[in-house]
Motif scaffolding. Structure first.
Motif, PDB file in Angstrom:
ATOM      1  N   ILE A 383      54.928  59.640  84.444  1.00 17.07           N
ATOM      2  CA  ILE A 383      55.390  60.300  83.221  1.00 17.07           C
ATOM      3  C   ILE A 383      54.519  61.524  82.992  1.00 17.07           C
ATOM      4  N   PRO A 384      55.094  62.716  82.915  1.00 15.03           N
ATOM      5  CA  PRO A 384      54.304  63.933  82.723  1.00 15.03           C
ATOM      6  C   PRO A 384      53.354  63.852  81.526  1.00 15.03           C
ATOM      7  N   PHE A 385      52.124  64.306  81.730  1.00 14.91           N
ATOM      8  CA  PHE A 385      51.073  64.386  80.721  1.00 14.91           C
ATOM      9  C   PHE A 385      50.498  63.025  80.310  1.00 14.91           C
ATOM     10  N   VAL A 386      51.197  61.944  80.576  1.00 15.70           N
ATOM     11  CA  VAL A 386      50.799  60.632  80.063  1.00 15.70           C
ATOM     12  C   VAL A 386      50.159  59.760  81.138  1.00 15.70           C
ATOM     13  N   SER A 387      50.790  59.668  82.290  1.00 15.05           N
ATOM     14  CA  SER A 387      50.310  58.784  83.349  1.00 15.05           C
ATOM     15  C   SER A 387      49.008  59.289  83.961  1.00 15.05           C
ATOM     16  N   GLN A 388      48.273  58.369  84.550  1.00 11.48           N
ATOM     17  CA  GLN A 388      47.030  58.723  85.218  1.00 11.48           C
ATOM     18  C   GLN A 388      47.344  59.427  86.534  1.00 11.48           C
ATOM     19  N   GLY A 389      46.598  60.468  86.825  1.00 14.61           N
ATOM     20  CA  GLY A 389      46.812  61.224  88.060  1.00 14.61           C
ATOM     21  C   GLY A 389      46.446  62.672  87.867  1.00 14.61           C
ATOM     22  N   GLY A 390      45.441  63.135  88.593  1.00 17.25           N
ATOM     23  CA  GLY A 390      44.971  64.503  88.427  1.00 17.25           C
ATOM     24  C   GLY A 390      45.960  65.544  88.902  1.00 17.25           C
ATOM     25  N   SER A 391      46.552  65.341  90.082  1.00  9.98           N
ATOM     26  CA  SER A 391      47.510  66.307  90.617  1.00  9.98           C
ATOM     27  C   SER A 391      48.710  66.452  89.695  1.00  9.98           C
ATOM     28  N   SER A 392      49.198  65.324  89.206  1.00  9.00           N
ATOM     29  CA  SER A 392      50.352  65.337  88.307  1.00  9.00           C
ATOM     30  C   SER A 392      50.027  66.051  86.998  1.00  9.00           C
ATOM     31  N   MET A 393      48.838  65.779  86.452  1.00  2.00           N
ATOM     32  CA  MET A 393      48.456  66.401  85.186  1.00  2.00           C
ATOM     33  C   MET A 393      48.375  67.917  85.314  1.00  2.00           C
ATOM     34  N   MET A 394      47.728  68.399  86.369  1.00  5.70           N
ATOM     35  CA  MET A 394      47.605  69.842  86.562  1.00  5.70           C
ATOM     36  C   MET A 394      48.959  70.485  86.802  1.00  5.70           C
ATOM     37  N   CYS A 395      49.820  69.795  87.543  1.00  2.00           N
ATOM     38  CA  CYS A 395      51.166  70.309  87.800  1.00  2.00           C
ATOM     39  C   CYS A 395      51.959  70.428  86.500  1.00  2.00           C
ATOM     40  N   CYS A 396      51.868  69.428  85.633  1.00  2.25           N
ATOM     41  CA  CYS A 396      52.638  69.434  84.379  1.00  2.25           C
ATOM     42  C   CYS A 396      52.228  70.586  83.475  1.00  2.25           C
ATOM     43  N   TRP A 397      50.931  70.839  83.378  1.00  2.00           N
ATOM     44  CA  TRP A 397      50.466  71.958  82.562  1.00  2.00           C
ATOM     45  C   TRP A 397      50.908  73.297  83.163  1.00  2.00           C
ATOM     46  N   ALA A 398      50.908  73.383  84.499  1.00  5.78           N
ATOM     47  CA  ALA A 398      51.357  74.613  85.150  1.00  5.78           C
ATOM     48  C   ALA A 398      52.847  74.852  84.884  1.00  5.78           C
TER      49      ALA A 398
END
Length: 420
Positions: A383-398
């Motif tokens: 889930i964007p912004f919510v789930s644990q995961g560095g790559s996913s978090m940075m991608c969502c903000w981008a």
């Protein structure tokens, strides 16, 4: 402005008080942070400290860009802060040691967001960079194919210098960037063929590493980009390209999907095997009711991947179904914002990028939620912004930066024009 016939005044819509909104959000985050820190057998100060760092970061961001850059449109950031805070508290209450790691990933995402917004302010530069970005994305996927090891059935994680990341997450950003920049200046068949080739290379690589969830996200984003293009012949070419990609996904995953998703729509029959995770999530969502059992009082947190793939079940059970719905509506708000911004955007590049980015975030959210609840096959996306995961978090903000850039208010300060 007044109405000359009736003499009635047309009311002016007051802008959102960003400082008031962030104050309310900060109070909510601090309260939930303390509850999350106290949810275990012992109080975990790491959780509340990480949450306080996030709150401080949010205030620094708002004050700096409000005063120095004269921005007044912070709606998107507030939504992302809200979602990131919920994720940090939920993850920290399950694993206190992961709280600060999650905060630093959010911080990295915010930095990438800021850099991306400044970069996207120069459309001409974006046009020049699209080929380099496309080449970089392909090279990154090739590296992934060469050195990645199989984890949970797919080869989508690589480790370089002790740092583990997921290349496909960063290629998502490149895919939107290249697609939007190409369609902005789409005047020749050469351009459209080049973009279809790039799209096939991306999806083909994801098929080879067996990352079904991300392949589906790319496929859906490609369809959005095709829809946003207004040319007749070129739209047909995009549709044909999307059909080829969809056919490739089906052919490649035919046996893989059959084996992996044997329990799809039959999770209760496989409750002790392939459907174990989903049945526990469904039971937890039902037991949580409308208002939840309270942070730390649920059982879904003990399910495999409770901080990533199954985090929606944790939130439903402990925070309540009504809160979970509000969280989902946050993504709907992001999508609506992208649609509204795209109408008045100062360039086709911004319109296409914003809609594609919002569609990608919304579709990924749907894949996660409908997957763990057995409405769709379980694909293992976050889930964007919510789930644990560095790559996913940075991608969502981008990706959020594409939507931010489409808002005409974002770059007012660049021209020295300040609205009163």
């Amino acid at each position: 402005m007044s109405n000359k016939k009736s003499g009635a005044r047309v009311p002016r819509i007051k802008p959102i008080n960003n400082f008031l909104m962030l104050t309310v959000l900060s109070i909510f985050q601090v309260v939930t942070g303390f509850i999350g820190a106290a949810s275990g057998p012992e109080f975990q100060p790491k959780v509340i400290l990480a949450l306080l760092c996030l709150v401080a970061t949010e205030w620094v961001y708002l004050v700096v860009f409000y005063s120095a850059m004269h921005r007044r449109n912070f709606e998107l950031e507030l939504i992302a802060f809200f979602l990131s805070g919920v994720g940090l508290v939920t993850i920290g209450s399950i694993d206190a040691d992961a709280a600060f790691k999650q905060y630093f990933m959010v911080l990295a995402g915010i930095v990438i967001f800021i850099v991306m917004v400044f970069l996207l302010g120069n459309v001409d530069l974006c046009m020049k960079l699209r080929i380099a970005v496309a080449v970089g994305a392909i090279l990154l996927l090739i590296v992934n194919l060469v050195i990645a090891k199989t984890t949970n059935g797919s080869r989508n994680w690589i480790t370089i210098g002790g740092v583990t990341f997921q290349p496909s997450e960063f290629v998502k950003v490149a895919f939107i960037f290249v697609g939007s920049a190409t369609l902005e200046k789409i005047q020749t068949s050469k351009n459209i063929i080049a973009f279809i080739g790039f799209s096939l290379a991306c999806v083909g690589s994801l098929i080879l590493i067996k990352d079904l969830g991300t392949a589906l996200i790319f496929f859906m984003t490609f369809l959005i980009l095709a829809f946003m293009n207004s040319g007749d012949i070129k739209t047909i070419a995009l549709a044909i390209g999307s059909a080829i990609m969809g056919g490739g996904i089906v052919l490649k995953y035919r046996s893989y999907v059959k084996n992996r998703f044997a329990s799809y729509r039959h999770v209760w029959e496989y409750a002790d095997k392939g459907g174990w995770q989903q049945t526990r999530v469904l039971v937890g969502m039902a037991s949580g009711g409308l208002f939840g059992l309270g942070i730390g009082n649920g059982n879904v947190r003990y399910v495999y991947a409770s901080t990533s793939d199954a985090i929606f079940g944790v939130i439903c059970e402990e925070w309540g179904f009504l809160f979970a719905i509000a969280m989902v509506l946050s993504f709907v708000c992001i999508a609506v914002s992208a649609l509204v911004n795209s109408i008045a955007a100062r360039s086709t590049f911004y319109s296409i990028a914003a809609v594609a980015g919002a569609g990608m975030l919304l579709f990924q959210t749907g894949l996660n939620i409908f997957g763990v609840t057995d409405i769709l096959p379980l694909t293992g996306v976050t889930i964007p912004f919510v789930s644990q995961g560095g790559s996913s978090m940075m991608c969502c903000w981008a990706i959020l930066a594409f939507i931010k850039a489409s808002d005409i208010r974002t770059y007012n300060y660049l021209g020295g024009v300040k609205k009163k």
